[in-house]
Enzyme design. Structure first.
Site, PDB file in Angstrom:
ATOM      1  N   GLU A 178       0.906  -1.288   0.111  1.00  0.00           N
ATOM      2  CA  GLU A 178      -0.117  -0.246  -0.347  1.00  0.00           C
ATOM      3  C   GLU A 178       0.901   1.293  -0.162  1.00  0.00           C
ATOM      4  O   GLU A 178       0.726   1.663   1.211  1.00  0.00           O
ATOM      5  CB  GLU A 178      -1.087  -0.269   1.481  1.00  0.00           C
ATOM      6  CG  GLU A 178      -1.949  -1.027   1.148  1.00  0.00           C
ATOM      7  CD  GLU A 178      -2.475  -0.925   1.981  1.00  0.00           C
ATOM      8  OE1 GLU A 178      -3.127  -0.533   3.330  1.00  0.00           O
ATOM      9  OE2 GLU A 178      -4.205  -1.664   1.988  1.00  0.00           O
ATOM     10  N   GLU A 386      -5.105  -8.069  -0.667  1.00  0.00           N
ATOM     11  CA  GLU A 386      -5.879  -8.053   0.394  1.00  0.00           C
ATOM     12  C   GLU A 386      -7.198  -7.586   0.203  1.00  0.00           C
ATOM     13  O   GLU A 386      -7.565  -6.961  -0.526  1.00  0.00           O
ATOM     14  CB  GLU A 386      -4.985  -7.163   1.362  1.00  0.00           C
ATOM     15  CG  GLU A 386      -3.512  -7.095   2.277  1.00  0.00           C
ATOM     16  CD  GLU A 386      -3.194  -6.637   2.736  1.00  0.00           C
ATOM     17  OE1 GLU A 386      -4.905  -5.631   3.388  1.00  0.00           O
ATOM     18  OE2 GLU A 386      -2.355  -5.632   3.455  1.00  0.00           O
TER      19      GLU A 386
HETATM   20  C1  BG6 Z   1      -4.185  -2.738   4.740  1.00  0.00           C
HETATM   21  C2  BG6 Z   1      -2.908  -3.244   5.310  1.00  0.00           C
HETATM   22  O1  BG6 Z   1      -4.557  -1.598   4.581  1.00  0.00           O
HETATM   23  O2  BG6 Z   1      -5.470  -3.469   5.846  1.00  0.00           O
HETATM   24  C3  BG6 Z   1      -3.336  -4.069   6.190  1.00  0.00           C
HETATM   25  O3  BG6 Z   1      -1.963  -3.512   4.295  1.00  0.00           O
HETATM   26  C4  BG6 Z   1      -3.922  -4.175   7.775  1.00  0.00           C
HETATM   27  O4  BG6 Z   1      -1.216  -4.731   7.004  1.00  0.00           O
HETATM   28  C5  BG6 Z   1      -5.735  -4.384   6.758  1.00  0.00           C
HETATM   29  O5  BG6 Z   1      -3.923  -5.333   8.916  1.00  0.00           O
HETATM   30  C6  BG6 Z   1      -6.915  -4.224   7.340  1.00  0.00           C
HETATM   31  O6  BG6 Z   1      -7.071  -3.326   8.012  1.00  0.00           O
HETATM   32  P1  BG6 Z   1      -6.917  -3.556   9.665  1.00  0.00           P
HETATM   33  O7  BG6 Z   1      -6.885  -1.864  10.323  1.00  0.00           O
HETATM   34  O8  BG6 Z   1      -8.386  -3.924   9.580  1.00  0.00           O
HETATM   35  O9  BG6 Z   1      -5.897  -4.428  10.409  1.00  0.00           O
END
Ligand code: BG6
Length: 491
Positions: A178, A386
């Site tokens: 990201e 993701e």
């Molecule tokens: C992304 C990141 O922004 O979202 C992860 O790459 C992160 O590291 C994921 O865990 C989910 O976000 P959160 O804040 O719910 O953990």
């Protein structure tokens, strides 16, 4: 012809990041990463960064979910689900404890070699993020992180170490997780380790003007430029060291819509989408876009891009585009409406969409839309690095976790992916975020769970760390076994 099958060899799997799961934060010679020193928080009570370990403070990264000691058990569970790929990150400070040490830490190198071998034992392909928000703390303190050109040299040396050490074991790489995080105020810490900009993390209650001051924006975009250079140099080196390497960018790519067809909202949404194109254009096309000049001027940013820099960017174009997608946001300038909140979307709430416990809108169609937008612009293979749902899970009386909401999220997003593939998008893989419960990046909580595998651990670090298969574990197993087609059978 449209059918229910995903392409053969589609890479199904899951994704984690070192500081959110490994723990063992100072074991075997590891140094601190900036993300290690983030305190626990909640959605309303933001995490804080401390410059050193403070007594009596709970740091979730200290233990993570103890993956460092339990990776064999965890990878075995991933293999049981049927993973074809495991996306993970290497902790820079485990390899170079201060970020720029002369020699790498052998125990750190050995650890990741063992992890990759363990993956291959089950036929699981590792996909490695070289940096996932975890700039070594020593570099942040010594040289303001990515604001310094010296950090580029340190990163490239570190990346070359990985390419050389793990040649033959790893062929899919992501240079920065990201990278567009660095464009935001909370990216000062998370994305770029710029301590002179302050230590604010995601704070949905308060984004002050100060966080957006010209001086701070200048540093942010300069640091981002340095990251682009580091990424390009790493891509070039990675190809030279092993021509089989496939190296991608990773851009948080939540969809952005206008709240209404009022042209002011359309223009606002277009501007939001430029946050995506800003990074993608540099990393995929190897140059800054036509809109950059005005975009930066309006923020008061002056960027020094030399002829040598332009050459480096051109020579270091990525092989594929990878993205995170969780939610979508809307832009509304013509009326007062409720706001929304993913980690990136602080725009107007979309009245057509339901939200998660943490206020993230559920929008599988947005995934299809954004995949088409990205592919239409870049025409390179795409990987979803993701996607997932953070939710509160309850252990039922039968000792099981019946997470039908997560199954629903997975099913609908899988359908959306298939639609995009049928539209003609070249999508070659998908890794669910947090296949095993891990520490939330934004809030530091364990309560915000993404996993197919439950981890018995609470927000204060209490629990047995026992791993338990949730209902979604069996659903994802079936989904992979049927190469995606089971998501259509249930309709
Ligand atoms: C992304 C990141 O922004 O979202 C992860 O790459 C992160 O590291 C994921 O865990 C989910 O976000 P959160 O804040 O719910 O953990």
């Amino acid at each position: 012809m449209v059918n229910n099958k995903f392409p053969d060899n589609f890479l199904w799997g899951g994704a984690t990041a070192a500081y959110q799961c490994e723990g063992a934060w100072d074991e075997d010679g590891k140094g601190f990463a900036i993300t290690d020193l983030l305190t626990a928080g909640t959605r309303r009570n933001p995490r804080k960064l401390t410059l050193e370990v403070e007594p009596g403070v709970y740091y979730p990264a200290k233990m993570g979910i103890d993956h460092y000691h339990r990776y064999k058990e965890d990878i075995k569970l991933f293999a049981e689900i049927g993973f074809k790929v495991y996306r993970m990150s290497v902790s820079w400070a485990r390899i170079y404890p201060n970020g720029d040490d002369e020699k790498p830490n052998q125990k750190g190198l050995d650890f990741y070699r063992d992890v990759f071998k363990e993956c291959h034992k089950y036929g699981v392909e590792p996909l490695v993020s070289i940096m996932h928000h975890d700039t070594p703390m020593a570099l942040a303190i010594k040289q303001d992180g990515w604001l310094s050109k010296k950090t580029i040299d340190a990163y490239v040396k570190y990346a070359k170490t990985l390419f050389t050490e793990y040649k033959g074991l790893v062929r899919y790489w992501i240079t920065f997780n990201e990278i567009n995080m660095t464009m935001n105020y909370f990216g000062d810490v998370y994305g770029a380790g710029i301590l002179s900009n302050g230590t604010r993390i995601i704070d949905i209650n308060n984004v002050s003007d100060d966080a957006m001051s010209k001086e701070k924006q200048n540093k942010r975009f300069t640091a981002l430029h340095n990251q682009f250079l580091a990424s390009a140099l790493a891509v070039k080196a990675g190809h030279e060291i092993d021509p089989n390497n496939q190296i991608g960018c990773m851009i948080a790519s939540d969809a952005h819509y206008p709240y209404s067809c009022n042209p002011v909202n359309i223009l606002a949404a277009q501007n939001s989408m430029r946050k995506l194109w800003y990074c993608g254009d540099v990393q995929v096309r190897g140059e800054y876009s036509y809109f950059t000049k005005r975009y930066l001027e309006e923020k008061g940013v002056t960027l020094n891009v030399t002829e040598e820099d332009k050459k480096i960017l051109k020579e270091g174009k990525v092989d594929f585009y990878s993205l995170s997608y969780y939610t979508s946001g809307t832009d509304c300038l013509d009326q007062e409406v409720d706001t929304d909140s993913g980690n990136f979307n602080l725009g107007a709430a979309n009245p057509y969409l339901k939200k998660s416990d943490w206020g993230w809108a559920f929008d599988p169609d947005g995934l299809r839309w954004v995949l088409n937008e990205i592919y239409g612009r870049y025409n390179v293979p795409i990987f979803i690095a993701e996607n997932g749902l953070g939710a509160i899970d309850e252990v039922s009386d039968d000792g099981k976790i019946h997470d039908d909401y997560r199954i629903h999220y997975l099913r609908e997003h899988t359908k959306a992916m298939k639609q995009a593939i049928d539209d003609g998008v070249d999508l070659f893989g998908y890794t669910w975020w947090g296949p095993i419960d891990l520490v939330s990046a934004s809030t530091g909580e364990m309560k915000k769970r993404y996993g197919f595998i439950y981890v018995d651990l609470d927000n204060e670090g209490r629990g047995t760390l026992q791993r338990v298969r949730k209902d979604s574990f069996y659903y994802y197993k079936k989904l992979i076994e049927t190469n995606g087609s089971c998501v259509f059978e249930e309709d």
